[in-house]
Design a protein around this motif. Structure first.
Motif, PDB file in Angstrom:
ATOM      1  N   LYS A  55      25.556  19.011   1.035  1.00  0.00           N
ATOM      2  CA  LYS A  55      26.897  19.059   1.610  1.00  0.00           C
ATOM      3  C   LYS A  55      26.700  18.020   3.245  1.00  0.00           C
ATOM      4  O   LYS A  55      26.278  17.230   3.716  1.00  0.00           O
ATOM      5  CB  LYS A  55      26.010  20.392   2.587  1.00  0.00           C
ATOM      6  CG  LYS A  55      26.046  21.679   1.347  1.00  0.00           C
ATOM      7  CD  LYS A  55      26.152  23.413   2.264  1.00  0.00           C
ATOM      8  CE  LYS A  55      25.829  24.609   1.586  1.00  0.00           C
ATOM      9  NZ  LYS A  55      25.245  25.346   2.368  1.00  0.00           N
ATOM     10  N   ILE A  57      29.232  18.091   6.480  1.00  0.00           N
ATOM     11  CA  ILE A  57      29.766  18.431   7.400  1.00  0.00           C
ATOM     12  C   ILE A  57      30.594  17.037   8.190  1.00  0.00           C
ATOM     13  O   ILE A  57      31.430  15.875   7.383  1.00  0.00           O
ATOM     14  CB  ILE A  57      29.383  18.591   8.915  1.00  0.00           C
ATOM     15  CG1 ILE A  57      28.215  17.903   9.318  1.00  0.00           C
ATOM     16  CG2 ILE A  57      28.311  20.116   8.472  1.00  0.00           C
ATOM     17  CD1 ILE A  57      28.046  18.419  10.776  1.00  0.00           C
ATOM     18  N   SER A  80      27.897  32.416   9.908  1.00  0.00           N
ATOM     19  CA  SER A  80      27.292  32.734   9.291  1.00  0.00           C
ATOM     20  C   SER A  80      26.230  31.368  10.223  1.00  0.00           C
ATOM     21  O   SER A  80      26.897  30.878  11.036  1.00  0.00           O
ATOM     22  CB  SER A  80      27.364  31.642   7.716  1.00  0.00           C
ATOM     23  OG  SER A  80      28.192  29.848   8.509  1.00  0.00           O
ATOM     24  N   GLU A  82      25.195  28.540   8.968  1.00  0.00           N
ATOM     25  CA  GLU A  82      25.862  27.097   9.284  1.00  0.00           C
ATOM     26  C   GLU A  82      27.389  26.835   9.896  1.00  0.00           C
ATOM     27  O   GLU A  82      27.393  25.149  10.826  1.00  0.00           O
ATOM     28  CB  GLU A  82      26.469  27.008   7.423  1.00  0.00           C
ATOM     29  CG  GLU A  82      25.631  26.487   6.826  1.00  0.00           C
ATOM     30  CD  GLU A  82      26.426  26.047   5.419  1.00  0.00           C
ATOM     31  OE1 GLU A  82      26.964  27.571   4.773  1.00  0.00           O
ATOM     32  OE2 GLU A  82      26.016  25.256   4.413  1.00  0.00           O
ATOM     33  N   LYS A  83      27.803  27.603   9.851  1.00  0.00           N
ATOM     34  CA  LYS A  83      28.922  27.160  11.195  1.00  0.00           C
ATOM     35  C   LYS A  83      28.329  27.153  12.946  1.00  0.00           C
ATOM     36  O   LYS A  83      29.304  26.984  13.340  1.00  0.00           O
ATOM     37  CB  LYS A  83      30.475  28.681  10.771  1.00  0.00           C
ATOM     38  CG  LYS A  83      31.327  28.784   9.369  1.00  0.00           C
ATOM     39  CD  LYS A  83      31.829  29.559   8.958  1.00  0.00           C
ATOM     40  CE  LYS A  83      33.132  29.113   8.361  1.00  0.00           C
ATOM     41  NZ  LYS A  83      33.696  30.579   7.812  1.00  0.00           N
ATOM     42  N   ILE A 154      32.860  22.178   6.225  1.00  0.00           N
ATOM     43  CA  ILE A 154      31.905  21.828   5.808  1.00  0.00           C
ATOM     44  C   ILE A 154      32.043  22.187   3.932  1.00  0.00           C
ATOM     45  O   ILE A 154      32.499  22.244   3.893  1.00  0.00           O
ATOM     46  CB  ILE A 154      31.163  23.183   5.387  1.00  0.00           C
ATOM     47  CG1 ILE A 154      30.661  23.742   7.846  1.00  0.00           C
ATOM     48  CG2 ILE A 154      29.847  23.448   5.142  1.00  0.00           C
ATOM     49  CD1 ILE A 154      30.004  24.602   7.667  1.00  0.00           C
ATOM     50  N   ASP A 156      30.998  21.903   0.808  1.00  0.00           N
ATOM     51  CA  ASP A 156      30.334  22.265  -0.416  1.00  0.00           C
ATOM     52  C   ASP A 156      30.479  22.559  -2.153  1.00  0.00           C
ATOM     53  O   ASP A 156      30.811  22.680  -2.286  1.00  0.00           O
ATOM     54  CB  ASP A 156      29.762  23.883  -0.137  1.00  0.00           C
ATOM     55  CG  ASP A 156      28.486  24.173  -0.865  1.00  0.00           C
ATOM     56  OD1 ASP A 156      27.864  23.757  -1.218  1.00  0.00           O
ATOM     57  OD2 ASP A 156      28.085  25.453  -0.829  1.00  0.00           O
TER      58      ASP A 156
END
Length: 172
Positions: A55, A57, A80, A82-83, A154, A156
């Protein structure tokens, strides 16, 4: 003559009061009218990065202040991890302070809301003060202008999820 002077004086006071009242409000003049598709295109350079199976960013140093007209889809969800992590990195990299440095992004954000532009859906985090007005001011299908800032993205599996957030809106 005295009444003309009084009227001019009152007019001057009104103008000065109105100007100072509106100058302390939201800086709508900074926000350019765009579409979400344009915002994604502005960040298309990130699509060219090679991720190599991991991943990636992206942090945006340029906020791309934008006024975007969307349809409110009536759904929300918690941000999330991740965010939240991306928001923390973004805030640290731009030296944005929260009231509590350990949870600075959560000072302002905890949910994202679903919006549509044409057939495309976008989950957009909304600052808590504005989000508190959503249930009472909007219903599914309402057209709204969001005043957005770019945070980053992000990546993915070769697909970028660009992250924006909003702190103000207008309903039409």
């Amino acid at each position: 003559m005295k009444s003309l002077f009084s009227i001019l004086f009152l007019f001057f006071v009104f103008i000065v009061t109105a100007q100072s009242t509106y100058s302390q409000g939201f800086p709508y003049h900074l926000y350019n009218t765009r579409t979400m598709a344009e915002l994604v295109e502005l960040n298309s350079g990130a699509k060219k990065l090679e991720a190599g199976g991991t991943k990636q960013i992206m942090i945006s140093a340029k906020p791309f202040y934008s006024a975007v007209r969307l349809e409110y889809a009536g759904e929300s969800r918690k941000l999330s991890k991740e965010k939240i992590g991306l928001f923390k990195i973004w805030m640290e990299s731009l030296n944005i302070k929260g009231s509590n440095s350990a949870s600075a992004p959560l000072d302002l954000l905890d949910k994202e809301y679903l919006f549509k532009e044409c057939e495309k859906e976008y989950w957009i985090p909304v600052q808590i003060p504005a989000a508190n007005d959503f249930p009472k001011d909007m219903k599914k299908g309402d057209r709204v202008t969001l005043f957005l800032m770019m945070v980053g993205g992000i990546e993915d599996k070769g697909k970028w999820d660009f992250i924006f957030f909003t702190n103000s809106f207008k309903i039409y």
